[in-house]
Design an enzyme around this catalytic site. Structure first.
Site, short mmCIF file in Angstrom:
data_model
loop_
_atom_site.label_atom_id
_atom_site.label_comp_id
_atom_site.label_asym_id
_atom_site.label_seq_id
_atom_site.Cartn_x
_atom_site.Cartn_y
_atom_site.Cartn_z
N GLY A 13 35.32 8.99 -25.65
CA GLY A 13 36.61 8.37 -26.03
C GLY A 13 37.35 7.86 -24.81
N ARG A 74 30.52 6.43 -27.91
CA ARG A 74 29.91 7.75 -28.11
C ARG A 74 28.48 7.45 -28.54
NH1 ARG A 74 34.15 11.35 -28.06
NH2 ARG A 74 36.12 10.60 -28.90
N ASP A 105 33.83 16.40 -21.95
CA ASP A 105 32.89 17.52 -22.00
C ASP A 105 31.50 17.09 -22.48
OD1 ASP A 105 33.24 20.16 -21.30
OD2 ASP A 105 33.03 20.82 -23.38
N THR A 128 39.69 13.43 -20.44
CA THR A 128 39.84 13.65 -21.88
C THR A 128 41.29 14.00 -22.16
OG1 THR A 128 39.41 15.10 -23.76
CG2 THR A 128 38.97 16.06 -21.64
N ASP A 130 42.12 15.78 -24.45
CA ASP A 130 42.11 17.17 -24.95
C ASP A 130 42.29 18.19 -23.82
OD1 ASP A 130 41.58 15.90 -27.29
OD2 ASP A 130 39.52 16.61 -27.50
N ASP A 132 40.24 19.96 -22.05
CA ASP A 132 39.56 21.24 -22.29
C ASP A 132 38.29 21.43 -21.45
OD1 ASP A 132 38.15 19.25 -23.53
OD2 ASP A 132 37.82 20.31 -25.42
N ARG A 157 62.00 12.56 -34.39
CA ARG A 157 63.14 13.48 -34.49
C ARG A 157 64.42 12.74 -34.90
NH1 ARG A 157 63.37 18.37 -32.83
NH2 ARG A 157 61.81 18.27 -31.21
N MET A 172 46.19 14.77 -31.78
CA MET A 172 44.74 14.84 -31.51
C MET A 172 44.40 16.16 -30.82
SD MET A 172 43.29 11.14 -30.51
CE MET A 172 42.63 10.11 -31.81
N ARG A 174 40.51 17.89 -31.15
CA ARG A 174 39.54 18.37 -32.15
C ARG A 174 39.33 19.88 -32.09
NH1 ARG A 174 35.18 14.04 -31.83
NH2 ARG A 174 35.44 14.63 -29.68
N HIS A 255 45.43 7.55 -32.68
CA HIS A 255 45.01 6.92 -31.43
C HIS A 255 46.16 6.35 -30.61
CE1 HIS A 255 41.27 7.31 -33.66
NE2 HIS A 255 40.68 7.34 -32.48
N ARG A 258 46.31 7.78 -27.32
CA ARG A 258 45.26 7.50 -26.33
C ARG A 258 45.43 6.17 -25.61
NH1 ARG A 258 39.59 9.10 -28.86
NH2 ARG A 258 39.12 6.92 -28.52
O1 F6P Z 1 38.00 13.97 -27.47
C1 F6P Z 1 39.11 13.16 -27.40
C2 F6P Z 1 39.58 12.77 -28.78
O2 F6P Z 1 40.68 11.92 -28.64
C3 F6P Z 1 39.91 13.94 -29.71
O3 F6P Z 1 41.18 14.48 -29.46
C4 F6P Z 1 39.77 13.30 -31.05
O4 F6P Z 1 39.46 14.25 -32.03
C5 F6P Z 1 38.63 12.36 -30.85
O5 F6P Z 1 38.59 12.05 -29.48
C6 F6P Z 1 38.71 11.10 -31.65
O6 F6P Z 1 37.56 10.37 -31.43
P1 F6P Z 1 37.33 8.88 -31.91
O7 F6P Z 1 38.13 8.00 -31.05
O8 F6P Z 1 35.87 8.67 -31.72
O9 F6P Z 1 37.78 8.83 -33.31
#
Ligand code: F6P
Length: 327
Positions: A13, A74, A105, A128, A130, A132, A157, A172, A174, A255, A258
């Protein structure tokens, strides 16, 4: 080992911070006298041989842009050895001596396997939203994404307070609650549902009962997408059945978190990671992921990646729980 040609790949991602990192890597590698190549479309493009020279002019004016100019994907094909072999052959065709992989990861775990199979030095850079990845306190993109989330929650708010409405806001993440936990503290949202913490529904139900007895109130409840409640929509529906008189709805940030301009923190982190990766190339240090620990940039053996996830910060968790107890 004399490294002359280096390829860069962004995979998994996208996150804000990839472009500043690609820019810094290209400029530093060019300075070192290396030829830089960009692998387009992540591991899918790697397998298909979508590999092109990257010049300094290609990375001009991208420092402030979200996403990745190299594009990303991916790739389920990259989990198969036959396709990893094909990717390796594509690098050989261009006489590429080393690979810098910017990934999360999953992507870095794929690169760990790749580097153990083929005689090609790999350096990983963590990214990422996330956050993590074990071995680094911060992955690229997390800070921008957190700021995006905080800004969106503040907008919600405003309308929540105007209408005395309760919002379940899905974030987001996962498998990990870093983003939701940090956003909760940064936005002053006292209720947060995280994959790592179980059994919060009863506490929330008790608070909603009080809210109902007051004739309703505004509230923001953050829900990490990986939480046991199966997300904001389902939690909202469940609570509506219990308290039908309360004005409740849900929003999925998705998204939006992101995208957008990387923060200064992510741009500087991108430059620090790029600098360390290129320093590693100069010093012949390979098969590592660069990371940040206690504000020092360090090398983490690639072999350690993917075995475990970074655990949620206990201090932040405690702070959030204590703030949530205040009525
Ligand atoms: O791993 C990063 C992430 O943004 C997660 O938080 C989310 O679940 C996932 O990617 C979403 O992936 P995609 O963009 O493939 O839907």
């Amino acid at each position: 080992m004399d490294i002359k040609k280096v390829a860069i790949i962004t995979s998994g991602g996208d996150v804000p911070g990839l472009n500043p990192c690609i820019r810094a890597l290209t400029l530093l590698l060019t300075n070192l006298g290396c030829e830089t190549y960009g692998i387009r479309r992540g591991n899918e493009g790697f397998i298909d041989g979508d590999i092109h020279i990257l010049k300094n002019e290609d990375v001009a004016s991208i420092i402030n842009k979200g996403g990745t100019i190299l594009k990303s994907s991916r790739s389920s094909r990259f989990t198969e050895k036959v396709y990893r072999e094909q990717a390796y052959q594509n690098l050989k065709k261009h006489n590429i001596d080393a690979l810098i992989a910017i990934g999360g990861d999953g992507s870095l775990t794929g690169m760990k396997v790749f580097s153990s199979e083929f005689d090609l030095p790999v350096i990983g850079i963590p990214k990422t939203i996330d956050n993590d990845i074990l071995g680094t306190d911060f992955a690229l993109g997390f800070d921008t994404s957190l700021n995006n989330a905080m800004n969106s929650i503040e907008k919600i708010r405003d309308t929540s307070e105007s209408h005395d409405r309760i919002y379940f806001v899905e974030m987001m993440g996962r498998d990990a609650g870093f983003l939701s936990l940090s956003a909760a503290i940064a936005s002053g949202s006292t209720e947060v549902f995280l994959p790592e913490v179980k059994g919060n529904k009863e506490k929330l139900a008790a608070k909603l009962k009080i809210a109902e007895s007051h004739g309703g109130e505004s509230m923001i409840i953050l829900v990490a997408e990986g939480d046991e409640s199966s997300g904001a929509e389902s939690l909202c529906k469940e609570m509506k059945l219990l308290y039908p008189k309360l004005n409740m709805t849900y929003t999925i940030l998705g998204h939006i978190q992101r995208g957008g301009q990387p923060t200064a923190f992510d741009r500087i982190l991108a430059a620090r990671y790029a600098y360390k990766a290129v320093e590693n190339i100069q010093q012949g240090i390979f098969d590592v992921m660069v990371g940040i620990q206690k504000n020092d940039i360090v090398n983490v053996p690639l072999q350690e990646i993917g075995n475990k996830h970074l655990e949620l910060n206990n201090e932040l968790l405690l702070i959030q729980q204590k703030l949530g107890e205040v009525l």
